[in-house]
Motif scaffolding. Sequence first.
Motif, short mmCIF file in Angstrom:
data_model
loop_
_atom_site.label_atom_id
_atom_site.label_comp_id
_atom_site.label_asym_id
_atom_site.label_seq_id
_atom_site.Cartn_x
_atom_site.Cartn_y
_atom_site.Cartn_z
N VAL A 278 2.34 1.71 -3.46
CA VAL A 278 1.31 2.16 -4.40
C VAL A 278 1.02 3.64 -4.20
O VAL A 278 0.90 4.40 -5.17
CB VAL A 278 0.03 1.30 -4.26
CG1 VAL A 278 -1.13 1.93 -4.99
CG2 VAL A 278 0.27 -0.10 -4.77
N LEU A 279 0.91 4.08 -2.96
CA LEU A 279 0.65 5.49 -2.70
C LEU A 279 1.79 6.38 -3.19
O LEU A 279 1.56 7.44 -3.78
CB LEU A 279 0.41 5.72 -1.21
CG LEU A 279 -0.93 5.22 -0.66
CD1 LEU A 279 -0.97 5.38 0.87
CD2 LEU A 279 -2.07 5.98 -1.29
N LEU B 92 4.03 5.65 -5.57
CA LEU B 92 4.07 5.62 -7.03
C LEU B 92 2.92 6.42 -7.63
O LEU B 92 3.09 7.08 -8.66
CB LEU B 92 4.03 4.18 -7.54
CG LEU B 92 5.30 3.37 -7.35
CD1 LEU B 92 5.11 1.94 -7.80
CD2 LEU B 92 6.47 4.00 -8.08
N ARG B 93 1.77 6.36 -6.99
CA ARG B 93 0.61 7.09 -7.50
C ARG B 93 0.87 8.59 -7.49
O ARG B 93 0.61 9.29 -8.47
CB ARG B 93 -0.59 6.75 -6.64
CG ARG B 93 -1.88 7.24 -7.17
CD ARG B 93 -3.02 6.67 -6.36
NE ARG B 93 -4.20 7.51 -6.53
CZ ARG B 93 -5.20 7.56 -5.71
NH1 ARG B 93 -5.19 6.82 -4.61
NH2 ARG B 93 -6.23 8.32 -5.94
N SER B 94 1.41 9.09 -6.39
CA SER B 94 1.71 10.53 -6.32
C SER B 94 2.84 10.88 -7.29
O SER B 94 2.82 11.96 -7.90
CB SER B 94 2.06 10.94 -4.90
OG SER B 94 3.28 10.32 -4.50
N ASP B 95 3.80 9.98 -7.46
CA ASP B 95 4.90 10.23 -8.39
C ASP B 95 4.40 10.28 -9.82
O ASP B 95 4.81 11.13 -10.61
CB ASP B 95 5.96 9.14 -8.23
CG ASP B 95 7.24 9.47 -8.98
OD1 ASP B 95 7.65 10.64 -8.95
OD2 ASP B 95 7.79 8.55 -9.62
N VAL B 96 3.47 9.38 -10.15
CA VAL B 96 2.92 9.37 -11.50
C VAL B 96 2.11 10.64 -11.75
O VAL B 96 2.20 11.24 -12.83
CB VAL B 96 2.05 8.10 -11.71
CG1 VAL B 96 1.22 8.20 -12.97
CG2 VAL B 96 2.93 6.86 -11.75
N LYS B 97 1.36 11.08 -10.77
CA LYS B 97 0.58 12.31 -10.93
C LYS B 97 1.51 13.51 -11.15
O LYS B 97 1.26 14.37 -12.00
CB LYS B 97 -0.30 12.56 -9.71
CG LYS B 97 -1.51 11.67 -9.63
CD LYS B 97 -2.34 12.02 -8.41
CE LYS B 97 -3.57 11.15 -8.30
NZ LYS B 97 -4.37 11.48 -7.11
N GLN B 98 2.57 13.56 -10.36
CA GLN B 98 3.52 14.66 -10.49
C GLN B 98 4.21 14.62 -11.86
O GLN B 98 4.37 15.66 -12.51
CB GLN B 98 4.55 14.59 -9.37
CG GLN B 98 5.50 15.76 -9.34
CD GLN B 98 6.49 15.66 -8.20
OE1 GLN B 98 6.62 14.61 -7.57
NE2 GLN B 98 7.19 16.74 -7.92
N SER C 165 0.83 -1.21 0.00
CA SER C 165 0.00 0.00 0.00
C SER C 165 0.86 1.26 0.00
O SER C 165 0.56 2.24 -0.71
CB SER C 165 -0.93 0.02 1.21
OG SER C 165 -1.79 -1.08 1.18
#
Length: 74
Positions: free
Chosen positions: A17-18, A20-26, A14
């Motif tokens: 995932v959190l 990577l998710r913020s990194d992908v958004k950035q 988890s």
Amino acid sequence: MALTNFILTVAGVSAVVLLLRSDVKQSATIFRRNIRQIRQWLEEESASTKAAEKMKPKELESQVPEKDVSKDKH
């Protein structure tokens, strides 16, 4: 013991995932910003090219033959 390993694994996954998710958004935000900038550069370049094509070309001064000064000096 198995329950503890499962909970730690879920927590670890988890967290990854959190992050990577913020990194992908950035990264997506930066990518969109770069695309906008490149598009702006291309529009400016095409506008300046069109403006240059509309201008009448001037006669080149190099077409007029100049006297060779070095031959005059002896």
